[in-house]
Design an enzyme around this catalytic site. Structure first.
Site, PDB file in Angstrom:
ATOM      1  N   TRP A 319      10.222  -3.529 -25.524  1.00  0.00           N
ATOM      2  CA  TRP A 319       9.766  -3.165 -26.869  1.00  0.00           C
ATOM      3  C   TRP A 319       8.567  -2.231 -26.835  1.00  0.00           C
ATOM      4  O   TRP A 319       8.227  -1.609 -27.825  1.00  0.00           O
ATOM      5  CB  TRP A 319       9.440  -4.430 -27.682  1.00  0.00           C
ATOM      6  N   ASP A 320       7.952  -2.104 -25.668  1.00  0.00           N
ATOM      7  CA  ASP A 320       6.813  -1.203 -25.482  1.00  0.00           C
ATOM      8  C   ASP A 320       7.109   0.180 -26.069  1.00  0.00           C
ATOM      9  O   ASP A 320       6.251   0.816 -26.668  1.00  0.00           O
ATOM     10  CB  ASP A 320       6.513  -1.025 -23.975  1.00  0.00           C
ATOM     11  N   GLU A 461       3.581 -14.400 -24.746  1.00  0.00           N
ATOM     12  CA  GLU A 461       4.619 -15.052 -23.935  1.00  0.00           C
ATOM     13  C   GLU A 461       4.156 -16.358 -23.294  1.00  0.00           C
ATOM     14  O   GLU A 461       4.945 -17.043 -22.652  1.00  0.00           O
ATOM     15  CB  GLU A 461       5.091 -14.073 -22.861  1.00  0.00           C
ATOM     16  N   LYS A 573      -1.749 -14.835 -24.647  1.00  0.00           N
ATOM     17  CA  LYS A 573      -1.706 -13.746 -23.678  1.00  0.00           C
ATOM     18  C   LYS A 573      -2.070 -12.414 -24.332  1.00  0.00           C
ATOM     19  O   LYS A 573      -2.808 -11.608 -23.784  1.00  0.00           O
ATOM     20  CB  LYS A 573      -0.293 -13.667 -23.104  1.00  0.00           C
ATOM     21  N   GLN A 574      -1.511 -12.172 -25.507  1.00  0.00           N
ATOM     22  CA  GLN A 574      -1.680 -10.849 -26.106  1.00  0.00           C
ATOM     23  C   GLN A 574      -1.557 -10.948 -27.624  1.00  0.00           C
ATOM     24  O   GLN A 574      -1.099 -11.969 -28.156  1.00  0.00           O
ATOM     25  CB  GLN A 574      -0.639  -9.878 -25.555  1.00  0.00           C
TER      26      GLN A 574
HETATM   27  O1  IFM Z   1       6.743  -5.882 -23.035  1.00  0.00           O
HETATM   28  C1  IFM Z   1       5.690  -6.390 -22.289  1.00  0.00           C
HETATM   29  C2  IFM Z   1       5.394  -7.785 -22.757  1.00  0.00           C
HETATM   30  O2  IFM Z   1       5.012  -7.794 -24.105  1.00  0.00           O
HETATM   31  C3  IFM Z   1       4.287  -8.386 -21.925  1.00  0.00           C
HETATM   32  N1  IFM Z   1       4.661  -8.390 -20.529  1.00  0.00           N
HETATM   33  C4  IFM Z   1       4.947  -7.048 -20.016  1.00  0.00           C
HETATM   34  C5  IFM Z   1       6.040  -6.368 -20.827  1.00  0.00           C
HETATM   35  C6  IFM Z   1       6.264  -4.942 -20.324  1.00  0.00           C
HETATM   36  O3  IFM Z   1       5.128  -4.162 -20.532  1.00  0.00           O
END
Ligand code: IFM
Length: 719
Positions: A319-320, A461, A573-574
């Protein structure tokens, strides 16, 4: 401010500099390693999209045989950064034209030998590498130069090239065949030199070498031009013709052409910052990565999460691309933007197969997408550092937001271009199939009279298999609304495009369900403190600070997600809720943005390179560019500083971070400049203290605008 430079040799930085000094284009990446380096130093001529699987190893893109291998000897001892005495050493990347330079001054028992090596990859999109290796000494000395092709390739899950055939025929040629599809990957190399020295041929330790022995005169410059071509399923005759063409063109003329192509790319893409030189360089460096990765020359291609820097993450598309990189191309290069959308349209079949394999209907897109939408993500995507055992992860089966991210991207593309044609070229079918997938994945809760999405992973995640993730549910709601929006848009269409498609894919029942459910998708409430709970039960998780949690780690690379340390805590995580707030900015009051920013930021590990920019964007939105600035710089400099995770558990995740590059660009344009896209373009500058001015160009609805702004004023004119 167009040069990235590092001085001195540091063995611990080899992997990092390989990423930092990367050159290439979307069909070929060459890592920024030294001429004499090999497999151990992670040299790679990386071929994105040429996927191969060896045995039970992860399916990943192939690295070609390395045509840049070159090593200089005096007598039998080689001039070597590991062993020889170095007077000075520097690596430079000229981001204005994708030129890599390495300069090393050796002290060879009192004789100074200066090596200057330059290379670039032709921006025309062919897999052509031009290089020049130059030698100068301060005393007369006898030298031997060995230059050729290194067949000992760095792979994560290889070796991928078998049935190797070597040929020496004016140039050096080597052909290898991939395991899975039997694709022929070839490397050809030809060397010419300024002094017409003749070479002998030698094979040595998996290397095909031309050997030049000559007496170098003090202060004279010896140049060895290197022409290399990487072929994919091309005949020797075609490759030979490419080589001849390159040699005829010559390094210098090819570089003139290179600069012209790059000049025109920068002309549309550059963002100028006055007042903060490092931010300027970092942002340009981010844009450099987005330019080398642009699918501008393809009609149907996308960008892997680690770009062209290597085999990490199986060379797959996440999805990046849609959420973090597409915004750059929407502003600067619509061919690339369209190509990214078309790539997903071509993956529809794969997405439907994936849904079916889990017992769902519609289109469940690959979490790690390779060709034709094939999901390369494995069920065990992390290896535990303590037990060395694979860990069950749920990225592939539960990160269902991926399908909605793609619909979000399609909508953004159409909003920016009014290119409704794309709907007819498969995008509407994709949207309907995604809606069908969510209908089959979600559950209507009778008691609460709402449609819920249970058992998912959001962008964070670390918390696996959660229910009603605010971000995911909001996307589902957007997908349903989009279906209804397009039904309305095509209501009076005399060709009955919408209804013909509904008929063709038998979508009647789904359409009526969507109409019933569109206002019933459960959107997480905003509580009395203006906070949005990330998912059901998040608020009951353990309160712990980031520092406290990180202190408990027993191994620097231990995986924190799932049953790891973060799993039962509020540490994420994010950016998750914050990403939702950014994507649906106008649906939430500023106060909600503000309160959630302050609540979630301290709880966010920023363990993913996708995280900081989302917080930076929201910081700008709430009028706090001073909070945004360090987060912006973190994104923009990630591949300059090398400050990022290189291991998840025992799995190597190093490489470049194009989503962070895209996030830095977004922060500059949508955050600091405050660009608002509507029927008209508006700006709301929120420049950080150090920025005096910003200038950039934007494409919108078939026009291009030049925008200049200061802290309290902007002007925008059509060009
Ligand atoms: O798409 C990301 C995910 O959100 C976090 N882990 C790495 C992936 C690839 O950059």
């Amino acid at each position: 401010m167009w040069h990235i430079k590092e001085e001195g040799f540091d063995i611990n930085k080899i992997a990092h500099y390989g990423n930092k000094f990367l050159i290439g284009h979307l069909n070929l990446g060459v890592r920024g390693t030294l001429d004499e380096f090999g497999k151990a130093e992670m040299v790679a001529c990386h071929l994105p999209f040429i996927y191969d699987q060896v045995g039970q190893g992860w399916r990943e893109p192939v690295n070609a045989f390395n045509p840049l291998y070159t090593r200089l000897y005096q007598g039998s001892s080689s001039l070597d950064v590991f062993k020889s005495k170095i007077i000075s050493h520097e690596q430079i990347l000229d981001i204005s034209a994708g030129l890599y330079t390495r300069k090393t001054l050796f002290d060879d028992e009192g004789v100074e030998v200066l090596i200057t090596s330059k290379r670039f990859i032709c921006a025309s999109g062919k897999r052509r590498i031009f290089g020049v290796y130059q030698i100068e000494t301060n005393q007369d000395i006898s030298l031997t130069l060995k230059t050729g092709i290194d067949l000992n390739v760095w792979d994560l899950h290889g070796p991928h090239l078998e049935d190797v055939i070597k040929e020496v025929d004016g140039s050096l040629y080597v052909f290898g065949k991939t395991h899975e599809k039997g694709q022929i990957i070839s490397t050809a190399k030809k060397v010419t030199n300024s002094h017409n020295f003749k070479a002998s041929y030698q094979e040595d330790d998996q290397k095909m070498l031309e050997v030049y022995q000559f007496d170098a005169k003090a202060k004279e410059i010896y140049q060895f031009y290197q022409y290399a071509y990487i072929g994919v399923d091309e005949t020797k005759a075609v490759i030979e013709a490419e080589m001849n063409d390159m040699v005829t063109l010559g390094f210098n003329q090819a570089y003139v052409d290179q600069k012209n192509i790059w000049r025109s790319m920068w002309d549309d893409a550059d963002v100028e910052i006055v007042g903060d030189d490092f931010a300027q360089l970092a942002l340009r460096y981010s844009i450099y990565h987005l330019l080398i990765l642009s699918p501008r020359l393809s009609k149907n291609s996308s960008i892997p999460a680690r770009g062209i820097s290597g085999q990490t993450y199986k060379g797959a598309i996440f999805w990046d691309t849609e959420i973090f990189m597409l915004p750059f191309y929407l502003n600067t290069d619509l061919n690339s933007a369209k190509s990214i959308i078309k790539y997903r349209i071509s993956g529809l079949k794969g997405a439907k197969e994936k849904a079916k394999s889990y017992g769902y209907q519609g289109a469940f897109y690959a979490w790690e997408s390779q060709e034709n939408g094939f999901d390369a993500c494995t069920d065990y995507n992390v290896t535990d550092v303590f037990t060395n055992r694979p860990v069950r992860t749920y990225f592939k089966d539960k990160q269902v937001h991926i399908s909605g991210d793609i619909v979000y991207a399609i909508k953004s593309y159409i909003d920016r271009t009014k290119d409704d044609e794309i709907l007819m070229e498969g995008a509407l079918e994709l949207i309907l199939e995604v809606a069908r997938f969510y209908l089959s994945y979600g559950r209507y809760n009778l008691l609460l009279d709402r449609f819920e999405i249970l058992d998912v992973l959001g962008p964070d995640e670390y918390h696996e298999r959660v229910s009603n993730n605010a971000f995911t549910n909001k996307l589902v709601s957007m997908v349903f609304e989009t279906v209804i929006q397009y039904e309305k848009q095509f209501k009076d269409d005399k060709n009955m495009f919408f209804y013909n498609l509904v008929k063709k894919i038998d979508f009647y029942k789904e359409l009526s369900l969507i109409k019933d459910l569109v206002h019933k998708v459960y959107l997480k409430e905003v509580d009395k403190d203006h906070l949005i709970e990330q998912f059901d039960g998040y608020n009951r998780l353990k309160d712990i600070s980031k520092d406290e949690l990180l202190k408990q780690k027993l191994h620097p690379n231990e995986y924190l997600g799932g049953s790891g340390l973060a799993g039962d805590t509020k540490i994420i995580k994010q950016a998750d809720v914050i990403t939702m707030l950014y994507l649906f900015k106008n649906d939430y009051e500023k106060e909600i943005h503000e309160k959630n920013f302050h609540y979630y930021e301290p709880l966010t590990e920023h363990g993913s390179s996708l995280s900081s920019s989302m917080y930076a964007l929201i910081a700008c939105h709430i009028g706090k560019p001073e909070y945004a600035y360090p987060l912006f710089m973190k994104s923009a400099t990630i591949d300059i500083t090398g400050e990022s995770k290189t291991y998840a558990g025992k799995i190597y995740i190093g490489g470049t971070h194009p989503a962070a590059s895209g996030g830095a660009y977004m922060t500059a344009i949508y955050g600091f400049a405050g660009l608002k896209i509507g029927d008209i373009l508006e700006l709301e500058p929120r420049l950080p203290e150090s920025f005096k001015k910003m200038s950039f160009k934007i494409k919108h609805l078939g026009k291009q605008y030049q925008i200049n702004l200061t802290k309290d004023h902007y002007d925008m004119k059509e060009i």
